[in-house]
Write a protein that holds these residues in place. Sequence first.
Motif, PDB file in Angstrom:
ATOM      1  N   VAL A 193      47.804  54.667  49.443  1.00 48.85           N
ATOM      2  CA  VAL A 193      47.961  55.465  48.222  1.00 48.85           C
ATOM      3  C   VAL A 193      47.808  54.547  47.017  1.00 48.85           C
ATOM      4  N   ASP A 194      47.066  54.997  46.003  1.00 51.13           N
ATOM      5  CA  ASP A 194      46.872  54.199  44.790  1.00 51.13           C
ATOM      6  C   ASP A 194      47.708  54.794  43.662  1.00 51.13           C
ATOM      7  N   ARG A 195      48.740  54.061  43.229  1.00 50.33           N
ATOM      8  CA  ARG A 195      49.656  54.566  42.195  1.00 50.33           C
ATOM      9  C   ARG A 195      49.493  53.828  40.869  1.00 50.33           C
ATOM     10  N   ARG A 196      48.420  53.102  40.682  1.00 45.73           N
ATOM     11  CA  ARG A 196      48.300  52.292  39.461  1.00 45.73           C
ATOM     12  C   ARG A 196      48.264  53.137  38.189  1.00 45.73           C
ATOM     13  N   ASP A 197      47.808  54.379  38.295  1.00 41.29           N
ATOM     14  CA  ASP A 197      47.727  55.231  37.112  1.00 41.29           C
ATOM     15  C   ASP A 197      48.898  56.194  36.985  1.00 41.29           C
ATOM     16  N   LEU A 230      57.972  49.634  42.397  1.00 42.49           N
ATOM     17  CA  LEU A 230      58.997  50.546  42.890  1.00 42.49           C
ATOM     18  C   LEU A 230      58.402  51.882  43.311  1.00 42.49           C
ATOM     19  N   LEU A 231      57.437  52.390  42.548  1.00 40.40           N
ATOM     20  CA  LEU A 231      56.830  53.676  42.869  1.00 40.40           C
ATOM     21  C   LEU A 231      55.909  53.585  44.082  1.00 40.40           C
ATOM     22  N   LEU A 291      66.160  56.057  45.493  1.00 39.41           N
ATOM     23  CA  LEU A 291      65.885  54.990  44.527  1.00 39.41           C
ATOM     24  C   LEU A 291      65.287  55.622  43.276  1.00 39.41           C
ATOM     25  N   VAL A 292      65.973  55.469  42.155  1.00 35.54           N
ATOM     26  CA  VAL A 292      65.582  56.131  40.914  1.00 35.54           C
ATOM     27  C   VAL A 292      65.303  55.086  39.844  1.00 35.54           C
ATOM     28  N   THR A 307      60.840  58.385  39.134  1.00 31.74           N
ATOM     29  CA  THR A 307      61.219  58.010  37.773  1.00 31.74           C
ATOM     30  C   THR A 307      61.893  59.174  37.054  1.00 31.74           C
ATOM     31  N   ARG A 308      62.806  58.806  36.147  1.00 26.60           N
ATOM     32  CA  ARG A 308      63.432  59.771  35.250  1.00 26.60           C
ATOM     33  C   ARG A 308      63.700  59.068  33.927  1.00 26.60           C
ATOM     34  N   PRO A 309      63.758  59.826  32.824  1.00 29.70           N
ATOM     35  CA  PRO A 309      64.092  59.198  31.540  1.00 29.70           C
ATOM     36  C   PRO A 309      65.425  58.462  31.619  1.00 29.70           C
TER      37      PRO A 309
END
Length: 379
Positions: free
Chosen positions: A237-241, A255-256, A186-187, A263-265
């Motif tokens: 896991v905390d991914r807010r930042d 999603l993360l 998933l990207v 993620t990718r550009p």
Amino acid sequence: MPRVVIAPDKFRGSLTASAVAGHLARGLCAAVPGVEVVLAPVADGGEGTVEAAVAAGFERIPAVATGPTGEPVETSWARRGADAVVELAAVSGLDLLPGGAPAPLTATSRGTGELVNAALDAGCVRVVVGIGGSACTDGGAGLLRALGLRTLDRDGHPVVEGGAALVDADRVDLKGLDPRLGDVDLVVACDVDNPLTGPSGAAHVYGPQKGASADDVARLDGALGHWADLVAAATGVDRRDAPGAGAAGGVGFGLLAVAGAGTRPGADIVFELTGLARAVAGADLVITGEGSFDAQSLRGKAPTAVARVAHEQGVPVVAVVGRCLVDAADAELAGFDCVLTTTEEAGSVEASLADPGPALERIGERLGTQLAERLGASR
């Protein structure tokens, strides 16, 4: 005969990327009969991403999914073999708000999750999700609900859709989350690095663009912080930042943090899917562009990314845009040989916005003539 690659982004509100490319091609062919034209419309992960994939050979898959305020919308996603492309703007986007009425507190990303689910049902093992242009600030909660996550209040009842309602959530239940997410690549096509919360977060930076008042922004930011606490408690896991967590009203975060995405550009992903680098190799000219060419365009948006690809292969690149707010020196530093505008060609902003097609065709014809003269002189 010369070969020209035409790889524009959309002229938002006027023409799709494919239509822009078509007008430029007609002008080129009128000036240089027999010129080889490669049409390669592009996008940066927002509106037009599915269109770019379809133009590159993906199959458009029609679908009906939940719109940003809960109404069903007719939309589509794209598939080629086991690869899928889902575009948030095409199902949860600002342009799909009924009557254009903002709904910053209640808009949902559920429909985007429904399209991801459709791709999984179709057997796709790589799903690209372009997340620009969202109408919602729901932290990706709606998307995740469509994939089996539950958000429950203190009484064990499901929390309603929308970012503001997240403050009522007491816990996140991951047991029903679609297990296929663990097996899919998933990207997230994402061009911003905002965190989920705080002054640079989803609510503060993008909320006002979606109609949020100052009070709405504070309310949404608090709700997103609470949502991040619950997700961290459920996942460990905390991914807010994380860079991009604040993209698309926090859809990036969902999603993360829960779906296991990376993620990718956006432009890089679209170029990979469409084979832009192969198309540019050996070309005599590349034409790109977009509706408004401004300082933001120089920070990785699709036309600048096209210019980078062309520059790497030593191919001249021209930007054809609706309006230009970038000075010539900065455009040159970004890799553009020149920038031409339909505003100047049409004689006014109004004429350009109303019908940019004829101006694009005249510009294409002029570029074709110049190219023929340049190649003739070099031979």
